[in-house]
Design a protein around this motif. Sequence first.
Motif, PDB file in Angstrom:
ATOM      1  N   LEU A 137       0.829  -1.208   0.000  1.00 17.11           N
ATOM      2  CA  LEU A 137       0.000   0.000   0.000  1.00 17.11           C
ATOM      3  C   LEU A 137       0.864   1.260   0.000  1.00 17.11           C
ATOM      4  N   THR A 138       1.925   1.249   0.816  1.00 18.56           N
ATOM      5  CA  THR A 138       2.836   2.401   0.859  1.00 18.56           C
ATOM      6  C   THR A 138       3.524   2.597  -0.480  1.00 18.56           C
ATOM      7  N   LEU A 139       3.965   1.497  -1.070  1.00 20.22           N
ATOM      8  CA  LEU A 139       4.636   1.542  -2.367  1.00 20.22           C
ATOM      9  C   LEU A 139       3.697   2.075  -3.446  1.00 20.22           C
ATOM     10  N   PHE A 140       2.455   1.594  -3.422  1.00 16.77           N
ATOM     11  CA  PHE A 140       1.456   2.050  -4.382  1.00 16.77           C
ATOM     12  C   PHE A 140       1.218   3.552  -4.244  1.00 16.77           C
ATOM     13  N   TRP A 141       1.139   4.037  -3.017  1.00  9.63           N
ATOM     14  CA  TRP A 141       0.900   5.456  -2.757  1.00  9.63           C
ATOM     15  C   TRP A 141       2.062   6.306  -3.277  1.00  9.63           C
ATOM     16  N   MET A 142       3.293   5.893  -2.968  1.00  8.37           N
ATOM     17  CA  MET A 142       4.463   6.675  -3.378  1.00  8.37           C
ATOM     18  C   MET A 142       4.637   6.692  -4.895  1.00  8.37           C
ATOM     19  N   ILE A 143       4.605   5.508  -5.507  1.00 12.14           N
ATOM     20  CA  ILE A 143       4.785   5.425  -6.958  1.00 12.14           C
ATOM     21  C   ILE A 143       3.641   6.135  -7.683  1.00 12.14           C
ATOM     22  N   GLY A 144       2.432   5.980  -7.139  1.00 13.81           N
ATOM     23  CA  GLY A 144       1.269   6.635  -7.730  1.00 13.81           C
ATOM     24  C   GLY A 144       1.394   8.146  -7.730  1.00 13.81           C
ATOM     25  N   LEU A 145       1.849   8.712  -6.600  1.00 13.91           N
ATOM     26  CA  LEU A 145       1.983  10.167  -6.512  1.00 13.91           C
ATOM     27  C   LEU A 145       3.110  10.693  -7.383  1.00 13.91           C
ATOM     28  N   ILE A 146       4.218   9.974  -7.428  1.00  8.57           N
ATOM     29  CA  ILE A 146       5.340  10.381  -8.279  1.00  8.57           C
ATOM     30  C   ILE A 146       4.865  10.523  -9.722  1.00  8.57           C
ATOM     31  N   ASN A 147       4.118   9.534 -10.202  1.00  6.83           N
ATOM     32  CA  ASN A 147       3.679   9.537 -11.594  1.00  6.83           C
ATOM     33  C   ASN A 147       2.495  10.469 -11.832  1.00  6.83           C
ATOM     34  N   ALA A 148       1.682  10.683 -10.797  1.00  5.12           N
ATOM     35  CA  ALA A 148       0.552  11.605 -10.940  1.00  5.12           C
ATOM     36  C   ALA A 148       1.044  13.033 -11.169  1.00  5.12           C
ATOM     37  N   ILE A 149       2.020  13.470 -10.376  1.00  2.00           N
ATOM     38  CA  ILE A 149       2.581  14.810 -10.550  1.00  2.00           C
ATOM     39  C   ILE A 149       3.340  14.892 -11.874  1.00  2.00           C
ATOM     40  N   ASN A 150       4.016  13.814 -12.233  1.00  2.00           N
ATOM     41  CA  ASN A 150       4.747  13.771 -13.495  1.00  2.00           C
ATOM     42  C   ASN A 150       3.813  13.923 -14.697  1.00  2.00           C
ATOM     43  N   LEU A 151       2.632  13.312 -14.622  1.00  2.00           N
ATOM     44  CA  LEU A 151       1.689  13.344 -15.744  1.00  2.00           C
ATOM     45  C   LEU A 151       1.070  14.723 -15.977  1.00  2.00           C
ATOM     46  N   ILE A 152       0.891  15.504 -14.895  1.00  2.00           N
ATOM     47  CA  ILE A 152       0.266  16.820 -15.090  1.00  2.00           C
ATOM     48  C   ILE A 152       1.290  17.892 -15.460  1.00  2.00           C
ATOM     49  N   ASP A 153       2.561  17.522 -15.516  1.00  3.41           N
ATOM     50  CA  ASP A 153       3.602  18.495 -15.835  1.00  3.41           C
ATOM     51  C   ASP A 153       3.656  18.709 -17.347  1.00  3.41           C
TER      52      ASP A 153
END
Length: 355
Positions: A137-153
């Motif tokens: 769950l922690t891994l999913f949260w971290m990787i998810g947020l990294i890529n979420a911010i990356n996608l809106i850039d």
Amino acid sequence: MNLQLFITFIFCFLIALLITPFVSRLAKKIGAVDKPNKRKVHREAKPRLGGLAIYVAFIAGLLILPIDFHTKTYIFSSTAVIVITGVLDDIYELSAKQKLLGQFLSAFILIYGGFVIDYITIPYFGLVELQLMTIPLTLFWMIGLINAINLIDGLDGLAGGVSTIALSTILIMAIGKDQLLVIMLCVIVMGSTLGFLLFNFYPAKIFMGDTGSQLLGLLIAVISISGFFKSVTFLSLFVPIMILGVPFLDTAFAIIRRLVNKQKWSQPDKSHLHHRLLAVGFSHPKTVLLIYGISIFFSILAFAFSLSTLEESFFLFLLLLLTIELIAEFLGLMGQKKPLTHFIYGVLAPHKKKS
């Protein structure tokens, strides 16, 4: 302490402000330049290593604030890995697998250091320890947020502005709960990001690149785990998701769109929220400001949600769903198509240029 935090904020802001021009020249020298193509909005080559300036300012702030050595060590090690990954990508354009490897390594360093989502409190059930689900769950949260911010850039000032709005909301909530570590981290990340943003607003002189977007995603993940996931109820788990509503929705639509169109999950396209807003006639600056406005609304909703009772939370959640649908309806109408169903098709279908 308040004075120290204010001075640190100004210090990080000035460091980023002073270093960014040097980073811009360095990016041009080493070939970290973002060249225009059919998927990108900008029409001239621009340096894209700006996240390095944010990182230097952040580390400077991390060193001067009274954060314990253990926390500093793991945050420094993890962010170093994600920044190295970002710098290599900004220069050489790494494959999705190579970037994901760097993201996993940086996340595992933090998990090893104790930054984990280990329990939640569910109404009527009490404390529930996640046990075997803690790391996934922690891994999913971290990787998810990294890529979420990356996608809106994708537009000038968009990722940095949305991240700052989210961090401002987290900071206000942390002050109310006296979460000192979260407060200190928010202050130095916000100061560092705002100093860089002066060069990144439209028309941008430099982009933050993957170095910056991945770094911000990781830091927001660390901050949210240190705050929301340490003394929360089940309902409060929705708060950070609501605060980061724009990047999460954009990521969710991107994943669904690529699955429907049988594309690789890592294949970029031109159908993100900011692309759709540009397509229906908004200018570059107005698109960014509109998304800022949506982010602020989500943040206000999240703040109200955090203070609400169980019954009130239900109605606020319905309001959130209604907001998402209204955004969909609005974009559908602006595109002069039938609302909602055609908007969903527009989100899921590959972007097509007007003839």
